[in-house]
Design a protein around this motif. Structure first.
Motif, PDB file in Angstrom:
ATOM      1  N   LEU A 154      -3.138  -1.317  -5.438  1.00 61.54           N
ATOM      2  CA  LEU A 154      -3.353   0.262  -5.695  1.00 61.54           C
ATOM      3  C   LEU A 154      -1.380   0.426  -6.219  1.00 61.54           C
ATOM      4  N   LEU A 155      -0.611   0.166  -4.413  1.00 64.19           N
ATOM      5  CA  LEU A 155       0.629   0.554  -5.210  1.00 64.19           C
ATOM      6  C   LEU A 155       1.204  -0.799  -6.128  1.00 64.19           C
ATOM      7  N   ARG A 156       0.609  -2.342  -6.449  1.00 63.99           N
ATOM      8  CA  ARG A 156       1.100  -2.568  -6.942  1.00 63.99           C
ATOM      9  C   ARG A 156       0.810  -2.544  -8.675  1.00 63.99           C
ATOM     10  N   GLU A 157      -0.340  -2.225  -8.917  1.00 62.48           N
ATOM     11  CA  GLU A 157      -0.801  -1.250 -10.557  1.00 62.48           C
ATOM     12  C   GLU A 157      -0.329  -0.092 -10.293  1.00 62.48           C
ATOM     13  N   ALA A 158       0.274   0.752  -9.546  1.00 66.24           N
ATOM     14  CA  ALA A 158       0.450   1.768  -9.579  1.00 66.24           C
ATOM     15  C   ALA A 158       2.228   1.732 -10.219  1.00 66.24           C
ATOM     16  N   MET A 159       3.306   0.999  -9.767  1.00 62.50           N
ATOM     17  CA  MET A 159       4.169   0.362 -10.143  1.00 62.50           C
ATOM     18  C   MET A 159       4.761  -0.726 -11.126  1.00 62.50           C
ATOM     19  N   ALA A 210      13.323   2.296  -4.323  1.00 59.26           N
ATOM     20  CA  ALA A 210      14.843   3.183  -4.913  1.00 59.26           C
ATOM     21  C   ALA A 210      14.714   3.956  -5.808  1.00 59.26           C
ATOM     22  N   THR A 211      13.615   4.357  -7.172  1.00 63.30           N
ATOM     23  CA  THR A 211      12.933   5.143  -7.482  1.00 63.30           C
ATOM     24  C   THR A 211      12.209   5.936  -7.857  1.00 63.30           C
ATOM     25  N   ARG A 212      10.967   5.990  -6.976  1.00 60.99           N
ATOM     26  CA  ARG A 212      10.088   6.557  -6.616  1.00 60.99           C
ATOM     27  C   ARG A 212       9.826   6.787  -5.309  1.00 60.99           C
ATOM     28  N   VAL A 213       8.222   7.704  -4.608  1.00 59.73           N
ATOM     29  CA  VAL A 213       8.337   7.678  -3.714  1.00 59.73           C
ATOM     30  C   VAL A 213       6.003   7.890  -3.920  1.00 59.73           C
ATOM     31  N   TYR A 214       5.682   7.139  -3.836  1.00 55.56           N
ATOM     32  CA  TYR A 214       3.899   7.078  -3.354  1.00 55.56           C
ATOM     33  C   TYR A 214       2.963   7.562  -2.612  1.00 55.56           C
ATOM     34  N   PHE A 215       2.111   8.471  -2.548  1.00 54.57           N
ATOM     35  CA  PHE A 215       0.926   8.799  -2.166  1.00 54.57           C
ATOM     36  C   PHE A 215       0.509   8.974  -1.968  1.00 54.57           C
ATOM     37  N   GLY A 274       1.816   0.614 -13.981  1.00 54.46           N
ATOM     38  CA  GLY A 274       1.802   0.816 -14.959  1.00 54.46           C
ATOM     39  C   GLY A 274       2.995   2.498 -14.981  1.00 54.46           C
ATOM     40  N   LEU A 275       3.993   2.427 -14.458  1.00 52.05           N
ATOM     41  CA  LEU A 275       5.474   3.299 -14.376  1.00 52.05           C
ATOM     42  C   LEU A 275       6.721   2.620 -14.497  1.00 52.05           C
ATOM     43  N   GLY A 276       6.025   0.849 -14.641  1.00 46.46           N
ATOM     44  CA  GLY A 276       7.437   0.295 -15.123  1.00 46.46           C
ATOM     45  C   GLY A 276       8.556   0.188 -13.910  1.00 46.46           C
ATOM     46  N   ASP A 277       8.029   0.595 -13.022  1.00 43.19           N
ATOM     47  CA  ASP A 277       8.757   0.130 -11.409  1.00 43.19           C
ATOM     48  C   ASP A 277       9.336  -0.304 -11.419  1.00 43.19           C
ATOM     49  N   PRO A 278       9.872  -1.390 -11.375  1.00 42.58           N
ATOM     50  CA  PRO A 278      10.717  -2.664 -10.331  1.00 42.58           C
ATOM     51  C   PRO A 278      10.955  -2.844  -9.115  1.00 42.58           C
ATOM     52  N   GLY A 279      10.736  -2.335  -8.413  1.00 45.34           N
ATOM     53  CA  GLY A 279      10.564  -2.250  -7.141  1.00 45.34           C
ATOM     54  C   GLY A 279      12.419  -2.587  -6.576  1.00 45.34           C
ATOM     55  N   PRO A 280      11.941  -3.578  -5.288  1.00 47.38           N
ATOM     56  CA  PRO A 280      11.318  -3.448  -4.302  1.00 47.38           C
ATOM     57  C   PRO A 280      10.863  -2.236  -3.505  1.00 47.38           C
ATOM     58  N   VAL A 281      10.152  -2.801  -2.508  1.00 42.93           N
ATOM     59  CA  VAL A 281       9.073  -1.575  -1.708  1.00 42.93           C
ATOM     60  C   VAL A 281      10.134  -1.132  -1.009  1.00 42.93           C
ATOM     61  N   VAL A 282      11.445  -0.544  -0.792  1.00 47.28           N
ATOM     62  CA  VAL A 282      11.647  -0.376   0.684  1.00 47.28           C
ATOM     63  C   VAL A 282      11.624   0.183   1.823  1.00 47.28           C
ATOM     64  N   ALA A 283       9.980   0.794   2.112  1.00 42.40           N
ATOM     65  CA  ALA A 283      10.030   1.584   3.552  1.00 42.40           C
ATOM     66  C   ALA A 283       8.690   1.606   3.212  1.00 42.40           C
ATOM     67  N   TYR A 284       7.971   1.366   4.291  1.00 40.68           N
ATOM     68  CA  TYR A 284       6.170   1.511   4.275  1.00 40.68           C
ATOM     69  C   TYR A 284       6.256   2.599   5.242  1.00 40.68           C
ATOM     70  N   ALA A 285       5.344   4.061   5.377  1.00 45.13           N
ATOM     71  CA  ALA A 285       5.059   4.258   5.978  1.00 45.13           C
ATOM     72  C   ALA A 285       3.519   4.792   7.359  1.00 45.13           C
TER      73      ALA A 285
END
Length: 90
Positions: free
Chosen positions: A12-17, A57-62, A19-30
């Motif tokens: 779901l994170l991959r799909e959300a990123m 680098a640009t978004r927080v996903y929840f 969809g928003l054009g967020d190239p990543g990478p994921v810098v932290a997971y909790a």
């Protein structure tokens, strides 16, 4: 996505990123990256996905839930003058 499908926060994170054009990478997971591989049913009913947060680098996903249907929302990491639109079921 049908009610009997199984997914992970990673998918779901991959799909959300994407969809928003967020190239990543994921810098932290909790709480940790392992939580993103746990399978659950995101369909209506009970919320099953584990607690999570992910930062790029640009978004927080929840996680979001409405009547048990689960998906990911996000907000910019940096303050935005326009604010944040409503998230969730309508």
């Amino acid at each position: 996505m049908s009610d009997d499908s199984v997914t992970t926060w990673r998918d779901l994170l991959r799909e959300a990123m994407e969809g928003l054009g967020d190239p990543g990478p994921v810098v932290a997971y909790a709480p940790d990256e392992a939580a993103f591989g746990i399978e659950f049913s995101p369909g209506y009913g009970l919320a099953e996905g584990p607690a999570m947060l992910a930062w790029t680098a640009t978004r927080v996903y929840f996680p979001l839930v409405d009547d048990g249907r689960e998906w990911l929302g996000s907000a910019p990491r940096d303050p935005q003058a326009a604010g944040q639109k409503h998230l969730g079921g309508e």
